[in-house]
Design an enzyme around this catalytic site. Sequence first.
Site, short mmCIF file in Angstrom:
data_model
loop_
_atom_site.label_atom_id
_atom_site.label_comp_id
_atom_site.label_asym_id
_atom_site.label_seq_id
_atom_site.Cartn_x
_atom_site.Cartn_y
_atom_site.Cartn_z
N HIS A 9 0.82 -1.21 0.00
CA HIS A 9 0.00 0.00 0.00
C HIS A 9 0.86 1.27 0.00
O HIS A 9 1.62 1.50 0.94
CB HIS A 9 -0.89 -0.02 1.25
CG HIS A 9 -1.89 1.07 1.35
ND1 HIS A 9 -2.05 1.83 2.48
CD2 HIS A 9 -2.81 1.52 0.45
CE1 HIS A 9 -3.03 2.69 2.29
NE2 HIS A 9 -3.51 2.54 1.07
N ARG A 10 0.78 2.03 -1.08
CA ARG A 10 1.61 3.23 -1.26
C ARG A 10 3.09 2.89 -1.09
O ARG A 10 3.89 3.67 -0.57
CB ARG A 10 1.20 4.34 -0.27
CG ARG A 10 -0.29 4.69 -0.33
CD ARG A 10 -0.66 5.80 0.64
NE ARG A 10 -2.08 5.68 1.00
CZ ARG A 10 -2.68 6.35 1.98
NH1 ARG A 10 -1.99 7.22 2.70
NH2 ARG A 10 -3.95 6.18 2.24
N GLU A 36 0.55 -0.74 -4.82
CA GLU A 36 -0.55 0.20 -4.98
C GLU A 36 -0.03 1.61 -4.83
O GLU A 36 0.84 1.87 -4.00
CB GLU A 36 -1.63 -0.09 -3.92
CG GLU A 36 -2.91 0.73 -4.05
CD GLU A 36 -2.90 2.02 -3.24
OE1 GLU A 36 -3.87 2.79 -3.36
OE2 GLU A 36 -1.94 2.28 -2.50
N ASP A 38 -1.19 6.12 -5.72
CA ASP A 38 -2.25 7.08 -6.00
C ASP A 38 -1.72 8.16 -6.94
O ASP A 38 -0.56 8.57 -6.81
CB ASP A 38 -2.69 7.77 -4.71
CG ASP A 38 -2.97 6.77 -3.59
OD1 ASP A 38 -4.08 6.22 -3.55
OD2 ASP A 38 -2.06 6.52 -2.77
N HIS A 51 -0.88 10.76 -2.30
CA HIS A 51 -2.23 10.35 -1.90
C HIS A 51 -3.21 11.51 -1.79
O HIS A 51 -4.31 11.47 -2.33
CB HIS A 51 -2.18 9.59 -0.58
CG HIS A 51 -3.53 9.15 -0.12
ND1 HIS A 51 -4.33 9.93 0.70
CD2 HIS A 51 -4.25 8.02 -0.39
CE1 HIS A 51 -5.48 9.29 0.92
NE2 HIS A 51 -5.45 8.13 0.28
N GLU A 113 -4.47 3.93 -8.31
CA GLU A 113 -5.72 4.56 -7.89
C GLU A 113 -5.75 5.98 -8.42
O GLU A 113 -4.87 6.79 -8.12
CB GLU A 113 -5.86 4.57 -6.37
CG GLU A 113 -7.15 5.28 -5.94
CD GLU A 113 -7.37 5.39 -4.45
OE1 GLU A 113 -8.26 6.17 -4.05
OE2 GLU A 113 -6.66 4.72 -3.68
N LYS A 115 -7.16 9.48 -8.17
CA LYS A 115 -7.79 10.25 -7.09
C LYS A 115 -8.64 11.37 -7.69
O LYS A 115 -8.28 12.55 -7.65
CB LYS A 115 -6.72 10.82 -6.16
CG LYS A 115 -5.82 9.76 -5.53
CD LYS A 115 -6.57 8.87 -4.56
CE LYS A 115 -6.88 9.60 -3.28
NZ LYS A 115 -7.47 8.67 -2.27
N ASP A 231 0.23 -1.90 4.54
CA ASP A 231 1.37 -1.00 4.75
C ASP A 231 2.64 -1.76 5.11
O ASP A 231 3.73 -1.19 5.13
CB ASP A 231 1.07 -0.01 5.90
CG ASP A 231 -0.06 0.94 5.58
OD1 ASP A 231 -0.37 1.14 4.39
OD2 ASP A 231 -0.65 1.50 6.54
#
Length: 246
Positions: A9-10, A36, A38, A51, A113, A115, A231
């Site tokens: 995640h990120r 992943e 953003d 993000h 993703e 945004k 994370d």
Amino acid sequence: MAYTKIIAHRGSRGTRPENTLEAFQEALKVASDGIELDVHLSKDGEVVVIHDETVDRTTSGKGYIKDMTLQQLKELDAGSWFDPKYSDARIPTLQEVLNLLADNHFTGVLNIELKTDVFQYPAIEEKVLALAEPYLAQFSVIYSSFHYETLKRIKALRGESEIALLFSKKGKQQMNLGEGIAVEGWHPKFSILRSLPPFEQSKIPLRVWTVNRKVEMQVCLRKNIDSMITDYPERALQMRKVIQGV
């Protein structure tokens, strides 16, 4: 045997400043199945990886990304907020992340993703698709968003693209977005997992976020959910080995 994929995640957000090349490098180092990130658009139309709509939380600056040029964004320290030793970290462009993955021979899944649920950035879908296109032979890309129109636009522009719907509330698990466009993946928040249909009846993959606690990881692994977005990818991979033997 099918096993639960571990998506960073990120990047490795728990151990590195999120959405930086340093975080993505760590996710690669521990052999995450997926990554992943953003994306937003800068004032001069560059696709940047961060993000929030503003730079306030994760950099040394203040203001909206849409009001700053790439050059202005690149001047910001994107790591010291996490730990002073990452003071050289910068907001990366999507192109820089794609290059990093290619250079490291990544063959997993990249979850981008978009945004667009606050600002509908002009032509962001076209730009993201164009950037990702040259890399699709090496790794797969999933486009996710909370914003239905963005997912519909992705499909209209490139029908073979895989789209996934993000949601954090019960009752938002749509199977289609209208206009004949089917949702191809559900990305629900962990807290609403129990409200979803039985996993074996779900005809589309469940990729659950953000799975950080040991008990949450155990739930996903024991239910053999398609993917968990975490994370702490290294921790999740270690637990998968114990529970699923992979």
